[in-house]
Design a protein around this motif. Structure first.
Motif, PDB file in Angstrom:
ATOM      1  N   ARG A   2       0.833  -1.210   0.000  1.00  0.00           N
ATOM      2  CA  ARG A   2       0.000   0.000   0.000  1.00  0.00           C
ATOM      3  C   ARG A   2       0.868   1.259   0.000  1.00  0.00           C
ATOM      4  N   ALA A   3       1.972   1.220   0.717  1.00  0.00           N
ATOM      5  CA  ALA A   3       2.874   2.373   0.736  1.00  0.00           C
ATOM      6  C   ALA A   3       3.513   2.566  -0.647  1.00  0.00           C
ATOM      7  N   VAL A   4       3.840   1.477  -1.330  1.00  0.00           N
ATOM      8  CA  VAL A   4       4.392   1.562  -2.682  1.00  0.00           C
ATOM      9  C   VAL A   4       3.360   2.191  -3.611  1.00  0.00           C
ATOM     10  N   ASP A   5       2.107   1.747  -3.497  1.00  0.00           N
ATOM     11  CA  ASP A   5       1.043   2.305  -4.341  1.00  0.00           C
ATOM     12  C   ASP A   5       0.890   3.806  -4.115  1.00  0.00           C
ATOM     13  N   ARG A   6       0.864   4.225  -2.859  1.00  0.00           N
ATOM     14  CA  ARG A   6       0.695   5.650  -2.545  1.00  0.00           C
ATOM     15  C   ARG A   6       1.884   6.463  -3.060  1.00  0.00           C
ATOM     16  N   ALA A   7       3.088   5.969  -2.844  1.00  0.00           N
ATOM     17  CA  ALA A   7       4.277   6.667  -3.322  1.00  0.00           C
ATOM     18  C   ALA A   7       4.263   6.767  -4.849  1.00  0.00           C
ATOM     19  N   ALA A   8       3.838   5.699  -5.518  1.00  0.00           N
ATOM     20  CA  ALA A   8       3.774   5.700  -6.980  1.00  0.00           C
ATOM     21  C   ALA A   8       2.744   6.705  -7.489  1.00  0.00           C
ATOM     22  N   GLU A   9       1.611   6.780  -6.811  1.00  0.00           N
ATOM     23  CA  GLU A   9       0.589   7.757  -7.195  1.00  0.00           C
ATOM     24  C   GLU A   9       1.144   9.176  -7.089  1.00  0.00           C
ATOM     25  N   LEU A  10       1.819   9.452  -5.984  1.00  0.00           N
ATOM     26  CA  LEU A  10       2.406  10.784  -5.796  1.00  0.00           C
ATOM     27  C   LEU A  10       3.491  11.079  -6.832  1.00  0.00           C
ATOM     28  N   ALA A  11       4.366  10.119  -7.050  1.00  0.00           N
ATOM     29  CA  ALA A  11       5.449  10.314  -8.011  1.00  0.00           C
ATOM     30  C   ALA A  11       4.892  10.520  -9.409  1.00  0.00           C
ATOM     31  N   GLY A  12       3.890   9.751  -9.763  1.00  0.00           N
ATOM     32  CA  GLY A  12       3.278   9.898 -11.077  1.00  0.00           C
ATOM     33  C   GLY A  12       2.617  11.257 -11.249  1.00  0.00           C
ATOM     34  N   ALA A  13       1.892  11.702 -10.235  1.00  0.00           N
ATOM     35  CA  ALA A  13       1.198  12.991 -10.305  1.00  0.00           C
ATOM     36  C   ALA A  13       2.173  14.163 -10.383  1.00  0.00           C
ATOM     37  N   CYS A  14       3.318  14.018  -9.732  1.00  0.00           N
ATOM     38  CA  CYS A  14       4.314  15.106  -9.693  1.00  0.00           C
ATOM     39  C   CYS A  14       5.412  14.931 -10.740  1.00  0.00           C
ATOM     40  N   GLN A  15       5.326  13.868 -11.516  1.00  0.00           N
ATOM     41  CA  GLN A  15       6.373  13.528 -12.485  1.00  0.00           C
ATOM     42  C   GLN A  15       7.742  13.460 -11.802  1.00  0.00           C
ATOM     43  N   ALA A  16       7.757  12.848 -10.634  1.00  0.00           N
ATOM     44  CA  ALA A  16       8.981  12.729  -9.840  1.00  0.00           C
ATOM     45  C   ALA A  16       9.568  11.333  -9.982  1.00  0.00           C
ATOM     46  N   ARG A  17      10.845  11.238  -9.755  1.00  0.00           N
ATOM     47  CA  ARG A  17      11.542   9.952  -9.708  1.00  0.00           C
ATOM     48  C   ARG A  17      11.213   9.277  -8.394  1.00  0.00           C
ATOM     49  N   LEU A  18      10.952   7.982  -8.444  1.00  0.00           N
ATOM     50  CA  LEU A  18      10.630   7.204  -7.253  1.00  0.00           C
ATOM     51  C   LEU A  18      11.718   6.160  -7.035  1.00  0.00           C
ATOM     52  N   VAL A  19      12.230   6.104  -5.814  1.00  0.00           N
ATOM     53  CA  VAL A  19      13.171   5.058  -5.428  1.00  0.00           C
ATOM     54  C   VAL A  19      12.445   4.147  -4.449  1.00  0.00           C
ATOM     55  N   VAL A  20      12.212   2.918  -4.871  1.00  0.00           N
ATOM     56  CA  VAL A  20      11.574   1.922  -4.011  1.00  0.00           C
ATOM     57  C   VAL A  20      12.693   1.175  -3.305  1.00  0.00           C
ATOM     58  N   ALA A  21      12.660   1.210  -1.973  1.00  0.00           N
ATOM     59  CA  ALA A  21      13.755   0.616  -1.199  1.00  0.00           C
ATOM     60  C   ALA A  21      13.241  -0.441  -0.235  1.00  0.00           C
ATOM     61  N   LEU A  22      14.022  -1.469  -0.084  1.00  0.00           N
ATOM     62  CA  LEU A  22      13.799  -2.512   0.915  1.00  0.00           C
ATOM     63  C   LEU A  22      15.062  -2.570   1.756  1.00  0.00           C
ATOM     64  N   ALA A  23      14.914  -2.420   3.049  1.00  0.00           N
ATOM     65  CA  ALA A  23      16.061  -2.512   3.957  1.00  0.00           C
ATOM     66  C   ALA A  23      15.787  -3.626   4.953  1.00  0.00           C
ATOM     67  N   HIS A  24      16.771  -4.456   5.172  1.00  0.00           N
ATOM     68  CA  HIS A  24      16.596  -5.563   6.114  1.00  0.00           C
ATOM     69  C   HIS A  24      17.910  -5.884   6.800  1.00  0.00           C
ATOM     70  N   GLN A  25      17.769  -6.442   7.974  1.00  0.00           N
ATOM     71  CA  GLN A  25      18.919  -6.854   8.780  1.00  0.00           C
ATOM     72  C   GLN A  25      18.881  -8.372   8.897  1.00  0.00           C
ATOM     73  N   PRO A  26      19.738  -9.091   8.173  1.00  0.00           N
ATOM     74  CA  PRO A  26      19.736 -10.553   8.296  1.00  0.00           C
ATOM     75  C   PRO A  26      20.132 -10.980   9.710  1.00  0.00           C
ATOM     76  N   ARG A  27      19.486 -12.006  10.172  1.00  0.00           N
ATOM     77  CA  ARG A  27      19.767 -12.513  11.518  1.00  0.00           C
ATOM     78  C   ARG A  27      19.861 -14.034  11.491  1.00  0.00           C
ATOM     79  N   THR A  28      20.612 -14.570  12.401  1.00  0.00           N
ATOM     80  CA  THR A  28      20.659 -16.003  12.597  1.00  0.00           C
ATOM     81  C   THR A  28      19.916 -16.302  13.888  1.00  0.00           C
ATOM     82  N   VAL A  29      18.923 -17.179  13.811  1.00  0.00           N
ATOM     83  CA  VAL A  29      18.145 -17.522  15.001  1.00  0.00           C
ATOM     84  C   VAL A  29      18.061 -19.030  15.134  1.00  0.00           C
ATOM     85  N   ASP A  30      17.898 -19.486  16.376  1.00  0.00           N
ATOM     86  CA  ASP A  30      17.741 -20.911  16.591  1.00  0.00           C
ATOM     87  C   ASP A  30      16.318 -21.322  16.221  1.00  0.00           C
ATOM     88  N   GLU A  31      16.086 -22.609  16.063  1.00  0.00           N
ATOM     89  CA  GLU A  31      14.781 -23.098  15.605  1.00  0.00           C
ATOM     90  C   GLU A  31      13.672 -22.796  16.607  1.00  0.00           C
TER      91      GLU A  31
END
Length: 135
Positions: A2-31
C-alpha cells in the motif's frame, strides 16, 4: 505494498523519480526462536527472522509502482538496520519525501521488530508520509 502504491501515485502525479527501497537486517536464530516468531507473526515471521525477500521483492515492488503510475522508478535493496539504511538511501538519493507503511507502530510486531515508521519519522531530515497499511 500500500505504501508503494501511494508513493507511486504521488510520483506519477508530480512527475517525480521514485526510489523503491527494501532494507533488512539478516539474523541467525535458533529453531525455537523461529518457531515462536512463526506462531506469533504467521506469514510475517520473515520480518523477525531476517529472511527478507530482498532483490526479488524490491523488483516486484518496482513493477507495481510502475503499474500504479510512477514513470521513473529505481529500486534499492539494502542490507543493514532498516532505519539507518532507509535514512542513508534518503541522503544518497537526495530525496524530498520518505514514504513508509505504518507497520510496527504498536502491538506485538512493534515490540518484536521495533518501529521503523516511528524511528524514521523522528530522525529524518525530509518530510515523512506514513501510509496506513495495516487492517
Amino acid at each position: 505494498m500500500r505504501a508503494v502504491d501511494r508513493a507511486a501515485e504521488l510520483a506519477g502525479a508530480c512527475q517525480a523519480r521514485l526510489v523503491v527501497a527494501l532494507a533488512h537486517q539478516p539474523r541467525t536464530v535458533d529453531e525455537g526462536t523461529a518457531a515462536d516468531a512463526r506462531a506469533a507473526l504467521g506469514s510475517e515471521a520473515h520480518l523477525a527472522l531476517g529472511a527478507a525477500p530482498g532483490e526479488d521483492a524490491v523488483r516486484r515492488a518496482g513493477d507495481r509502482a510502475r503499474a500504479a503510475g510512477a514513470r521513473s522508478v529505481d529500486t534499492v535493496a539494502a542490507v543493514g538496520a532498516p532505519v539507518e539504511a532507509l535514512l542513508d538511501i534518503v541522503r544518497r538519493e537526495d530525496a524530498d519525501l520518505l514514504v513508509v507503511g505504518n507497520r510496527g507502530l504498536s502491538g506485538l510486531r512493534g515490540r518484536l521488530l521495533g518501529s521503523v515508521p516511528a524511528d524514521v519519522t523522528r530522525r529524518a531530515t525530509v518530510d515523512v508520509l506514513v501510509v496506513h497499511t495495516t487492517d
